[in-house]
Scaffold this motif. Structure first.
Motif, short mmCIF file in Angstrom:
data_model
loop_
_atom_site.label_atom_id
_atom_site.label_comp_id
_atom_site.label_asym_id
_atom_site.label_seq_id
_atom_site.Cartn_x
_atom_site.Cartn_y
_atom_site.Cartn_z
N MET A 159 -9.17 10.62 5.77
CA MET A 159 -7.99 10.41 6.63
C MET A 159 -7.10 9.29 6.09
O MET A 159 -5.87 9.43 6.04
N ARG A 160 -7.73 8.19 5.72
CA ARG A 160 -6.95 7.05 5.25
C ARG A 160 -6.18 7.38 3.97
O ARG A 160 -4.99 7.10 3.85
N THR A 161 -6.85 7.98 3.01
CA THR A 161 -6.16 8.28 1.75
C THR A 161 -5.10 9.34 1.95
O THR A 161 -3.99 9.22 1.40
N LEU A 162 -5.38 10.36 2.74
CA LEU A 162 -4.37 11.41 2.98
C LEU A 162 -3.19 10.87 3.78
O LEU A 162 -2.06 11.32 3.58
N GLY A 163 -3.45 9.94 4.67
CA GLY A 163 -2.34 9.34 5.42
C GLY A 163 -1.38 8.61 4.50
O GLY A 163 -0.16 8.80 4.56
N PHE A 164 -1.93 7.81 3.61
CA PHE A 164 -1.07 7.08 2.67
C PHE A 164 -0.44 8.02 1.64
O PHE A 164 0.63 7.72 1.11
N ALA A 165 -1.08 9.14 1.38
CA ALA A 165 -0.50 10.11 0.44
C ALA A 165 0.82 10.69 0.95
O ALA A 165 1.60 11.25 0.18
N GLN A 166 1.08 10.54 2.23
CA GLN A 166 2.33 11.03 2.81
C GLN A 166 3.52 10.13 2.47
O GLN A 166 4.66 10.48 2.75
N ALA A 167 3.28 8.97 1.89
CA ALA A 167 4.33 7.97 1.64
C ALA A 167 5.61 8.52 0.99
O ALA A 167 6.71 8.15 1.42
N PRO A 168 5.53 9.40 0.00
CA PRO A 168 6.79 9.90 -0.59
C PRO A 168 7.67 10.63 0.43
O PRO A 168 8.89 10.73 0.23
N GLY A 169 7.08 11.10 1.50
CA GLY A 169 7.85 11.79 2.53
C GLY A 169 8.85 10.90 3.24
O GLY A 169 9.74 11.40 3.95
N LEU A 170 8.73 9.59 3.07
CA LEU A 170 9.71 8.68 3.67
C LEU A 170 11.13 8.96 3.13
O LEU A 170 12.11 8.70 3.82
N ARG A 227 0.83 -1.21 0.00
CA ARG A 227 0.00 0.00 0.00
C ARG A 227 0.87 1.26 0.00
O ARG A 227 0.55 2.23 -0.69
N ILE A 228 1.94 1.26 0.77
CA ILE A 228 2.84 2.41 0.78
C ILE A 228 3.44 2.62 -0.60
O ILE A 228 3.45 3.75 -1.12
N VAL A 229 3.91 1.55 -1.21
CA VAL A 229 4.51 1.64 -2.54
C VAL A 229 3.45 2.07 -3.56
O VAL A 229 3.69 2.96 -4.39
N GLY A 230 2.27 1.49 -3.49
CA GLY A 230 1.19 1.86 -4.41
C GLY A 230 0.79 3.32 -4.27
O GLY A 230 0.56 4.01 -5.26
N ALA A 231 0.71 3.78 -3.05
CA ALA A 231 0.36 5.19 -2.82
C ALA A 231 1.44 6.10 -3.39
O ALA A 231 1.13 7.11 -4.05
N ALA A 232 2.70 5.76 -3.17
CA ALA A 232 3.80 6.56 -3.70
C ALA A 232 3.81 6.53 -5.23
O ALA A 232 4.19 7.52 -5.86
N ARG A 233 3.37 5.42 -5.81
CA ARG A 233 3.31 5.29 -7.28
C ARG A 233 2.08 5.99 -7.86
O ARG A 233 1.85 5.96 -9.06
N LEU A 234 1.28 6.61 -7.00
CA LEU A 234 0.05 7.32 -7.40
C LEU A 234 -0.97 6.37 -8.02
O LEU A 234 -1.75 6.75 -8.90
N ASP A 235 -0.97 5.13 -7.54
CA ASP A 235 -1.85 4.09 -8.04
C ASP A 235 -3.26 4.29 -7.49
O ASP A 235 -3.49 4.14 -6.28
N THR A 236 -4.19 4.62 -8.36
CA THR A 236 -5.55 4.91 -7.91
C THR A 236 -6.22 3.70 -7.26
O THR A 236 -7.01 3.86 -6.33
N ALA A 237 -5.89 2.50 -7.71
CA ALA A 237 -6.49 1.30 -7.11
C ALA A 237 -6.06 1.16 -5.65
O ALA A 237 -6.86 0.74 -4.79
N THR A 238 -4.82 1.53 -5.34
CA THR A 238 -4.36 1.49 -3.95
C THR A 238 -5.16 2.47 -3.10
O THR A 238 -5.61 2.14 -2.00
N TYR A 239 -5.36 3.68 -3.62
CA TYR A 239 -6.13 4.67 -2.87
C TYR A 239 -7.58 4.23 -2.67
O TYR A 239 -8.17 4.44 -1.62
N THR A 294 4.70 14.45 -2.66
CA THR A 294 3.61 14.34 -1.68
C THR A 294 2.42 15.19 -2.11
O THR A 294 1.26 14.78 -1.93
N ILE A 295 2.66 16.35 -2.68
CA ILE A 295 1.56 17.18 -3.18
C ILE A 295 0.81 16.43 -4.28
O ILE A 295 -0.42 16.38 -4.29
N ALA A 296 1.56 15.82 -5.20
CA ALA A 296 0.92 15.05 -6.27
C ALA A 296 0.12 13.89 -5.71
O ALA A 296 -1.03 13.65 -6.13
N SER A 297 0.67 13.18 -4.74
CA SER A 297 -0.07 12.05 -4.16
C SER A 297 -1.28 12.52 -3.36
O SER A 297 -2.31 11.84 -3.32
#
Length: 173
Positions: free
Chosen positions: A96-107, A8-20, A129-132
């Motif tokens: 909350m859930r989608t925005l939380g995972f959208a932070q993934a690139p911040g790692l 899920r972290i990788v999918g969110a960072a990849r901007l994968d809509t299915a993950t979101y 992170t803005i894009a995600s």
């Protein structure tokens, strides 16, 4: 089949809509989203450890979790209540859930300490992170338009900044 936390972290960072979409629908993923926010706060704090010390690391983690909650409520109000599309069906938990995972690139901010490239790493992580976040908003609010999601993200940022400014003025922090 549901994705693992790391997928899920990788999918969110990849901007994968299915993950979101998966994270949005999975009520049990709220703790995972909080973990992503916490991990990013720690990564950011470690990346800036030489600048602020251990106390800044703790403050970053607390501030990140509180900021995530406020940000989600603001985005929910702006996007689902003030500017919804006809297809918008969302609750604060989904946002909350989608925005939380959208932070993934911040790692990536954990590499902020690296001489000569640390600032660039922070910039790239922030832009990513803005894009995600825009993708997260689009999916959580069931928007058909990325432009609308971008507008809600920008407007939400302005409202969020105002809320924090007012809280800071009221509390003196």
């Amino acid at each position: 089949m549901a994705q693992t936390f790391v997928q899920r972290i990788v999918g969110a960072a990849r901007l994968d809509t299915a993950t979101y979409e998966e994270v949005e629908a999975d009520r049990s993923a709220t703790a995972q989203a909080a973990a992503v926010v916490g991990l990013v706060a720690v990564a950011s704090g470690l990346g800036l450890l030489s600048a602020g010390g251990v106390s800044s690391l703790l403050m970053a983690a607390v501030g990140a979790l509180l900021g995530w909650a406020v940000w989600a409520v603001v985005i929910y109000l702006v996007g689902a209540k003030w500017l919804p599309e006809s297809t918008t069906r969302a609750d604060v938990g989904q946002v909350m859930r989608t925005l939380g995972f959208a932070q993934a690139p911040g790692l990536l901010r954990v590499f902020g300490w690296v001489p000569l490239v640390g600032g660039l790493v922070y910039l790239v992580a922030t832009l990513w992170t803005i894009a995600s976040t825009v993708v997260a908003v689009r999916q959580a609010l069931d928007y058909s338009s990325t432009g609308r999601a971008l507008g809600v993200t920008v407007l939400g940022f302005a409202v969020n900044a105002l809320v924090w400014w007012l809280l800071r003025g009221l509390t003196g922090l």
